[in-house]
Design an enzyme around this catalytic site. Sequence first.
Site, PDB file in Angstrom:
ATOM      1  NE  ARG A  86      -3.848   0.616   2.087  1.00 19.22           N
ATOM      2  CZ  ARG A  86      -5.027   0.696   2.698  1.00 19.22           C
ATOM      3  NH1 ARG A  86      -5.182   1.481   3.749  1.00 19.22           N
ATOM      4  NH2 ARG A  86      -6.048  -0.006   2.265  1.00 19.22           N
ATOM      5  CG  HIS A 118      -8.600  -0.033  -2.399  1.00 13.67           C
ATOM      6  ND1 HIS A 118      -7.824  -1.137  -2.066  1.00 13.67           N
ATOM      7  CD2 HIS A 118      -9.185   0.378  -1.229  1.00 13.67           C
ATOM      8  CE1 HIS A 118      -7.935  -1.356  -0.760  1.00 13.67           C
ATOM      9  NE2 HIS A 118      -8.751  -0.465  -0.234  1.00 13.67           N
ATOM     10  CD  GLN A 170     -13.153  -1.770  -0.208  1.00 14.17           C
ATOM     11  OE1 GLN A 170     -12.305  -1.748   0.672  1.00 14.17           O
ATOM     12  NE2 GLN A 170     -14.383  -2.196   0.024  1.00 14.17           N
ATOM     13  CG  ASP A 226     -13.684   6.361  -0.360  1.00 17.73           C
ATOM     14  OD1 ASP A 226     -13.640   6.246   0.889  1.00 17.73           O
ATOM     15  OD2 ASP A 226     -12.673   6.270  -1.088  1.00 17.73           O
ATOM     16  CB  CYS A 281     -14.086   1.296   0.787  1.00 19.11           C
ATOM     17  SG  CYS A 281     -13.532   3.005   0.978  1.00 19.11           S
ATOM     18  NE  ARG A 300     -10.479  -5.381   1.009  1.00 19.21           N
ATOM     19  CZ  ARG A 300      -9.618  -4.412   1.304  1.00 19.21           C
ATOM     20  NH1 ARG A 300     -10.061  -3.250   1.711  1.00 19.21           N
ATOM     21  NH2 ARG A 300      -8.314  -4.586   1.128  1.00 19.21           N
TER      22      ARG A 300
HETATM   23  N1   CP Z   1     -11.275  -0.133   2.975  1.00 18.51           N
HETATM   24  C1   CP Z   1      -9.973  -0.159   3.327  1.00 18.51           C
HETATM   25  O1   CP Z   1      -9.075  -0.394   2.526  1.00 18.51           O
HETATM   26  O2   CP Z   1      -9.767   0.095   4.652  1.00 18.51           O
HETATM   27  P1   CP Z   1      -8.345   0.270   5.351  1.00 18.51           P
HETATM   28  O3   CP Z   1      -7.774   1.585   4.893  1.00 18.51           O
HETATM   29  O4   CP Z   1      -8.677   0.268   6.830  1.00 18.51           O
HETATM   30  O5   CP Z   1      -7.458  -0.877   4.967  1.00 18.51           O
HETATM   31  N1  NVA Z   2     -10.052   6.700  -0.938  1.00 22.76           N
HETATM   32  C1  NVA Z   2      -9.585   6.329   0.384  1.00 22.76           C
HETATM   33  C2  NVA Z   2      -9.836   4.884   0.641  1.00 22.76           C
HETATM   34  C3  NVA Z   2      -9.400   4.376   1.988  1.00 22.76           C
HETATM   35  C4  NVA Z   2      -9.632   2.907   2.166  1.00 22.76           C
HETATM   36  C5  NVA Z   2      -8.126   6.684   0.516  1.00 22.76           C
HETATM   37  O1  NVA Z   2      -7.362   6.437  -0.444  1.00 22.76           O
HETATM   38  O2  NVA Z   2      -7.737   7.208   1.532  1.00 22.76           O
END
Ligand code: CP
Ligand code: NVA
Length: 310
Positions: A100, A127, A130, A222, A263, A291
Amino acid sequence: MKDLLRVADLAASDLRFLVELGKRFKSDPVRRGDELLHQTAVLYFNKPSTRTRISMCTAVARLGGVPLTVGPNELQLGRGETIEDTAQVVSRYAKLFVIRTFADEDVRRFAAAASIPVVNALTDGHHPCQALADVMTLEEHCGPIEHLKVAYVGDGNNVCHSLMEAVVMLGGTVAVATPEGYAPDPEVVATTRALAAESGGRLELGADPRAAVADAHAVYTDTWVSMGDPEEEHARRVEVFAPFQVNASLMRGARPDARMMHCLPDHRGEEVTADVVDGPQSVVFDQAENRLHTAVGLFHALLTGRLEGR
Ligand code: CP
Ligand code: NVA
């Protein structure tokens, strides 16, 4: 196909296979795999995470392996060791690398240099993991994706991009409503339109949340400020995005049985109101649970070389 970097890298049959694997692992949660027995998986998080981190560590354990989570300051990467060297070294120890971070390009460089599967656990652009859980959750609650219209209301961000690609790849319809200046990336739009031409799915883009949710089976939103977005923009974004809030009034514009999706983490009072996200239409915790099941399926598929790719 060695890696999962974005949804559009998958063949439609791969995506269908992964969603079905997720459903299968959910219905048989005590299944113990040995794909990772006595092996490690490295999970590198350059941004915070609750769901991705814990579900993926659990998925590694369910496949018999040991998850090693690391942050940027724990690796020599934080002191200038290159992505390519790091990827090659990790490939000599571990069987799987989950990442990530910010730039999609960095993940592509990791994947190109690594000999083990690399999974994008969220970048600025995508993502994909997700989206696997989102498609699975949509089908559990609303039926086959090709008959569904999903409205995405808010910021045209990474979660929006992966949802667009996944739903359209499987023949569904996505209607996206974003304020001016926050539309999905034109490259992702073009890719999604190409997927639509293959699948019979549809992508609708606009700036009117009411038009997007009309007749929708699910309404997805989101955060208005993603990780990596400048925090000082927060106040301005709250103003710009206010008409895009998912609240009871907007939900009344969707189908009466429409589900509300997010999400997570959510920000009650900003992109969604508490009554909606905590109400009977919300399926956000099923998404979060899925997930885990889709991660078990994805790791199993990658470790056993079951994905074709495009
Ligand atoms: N939805 C999601 O990816 O959550 P986190 O940022 O907690 O991993
Ligand atoms: N769009 C958000 C998703 C978090 C799971 C981010 O990138 O912060």
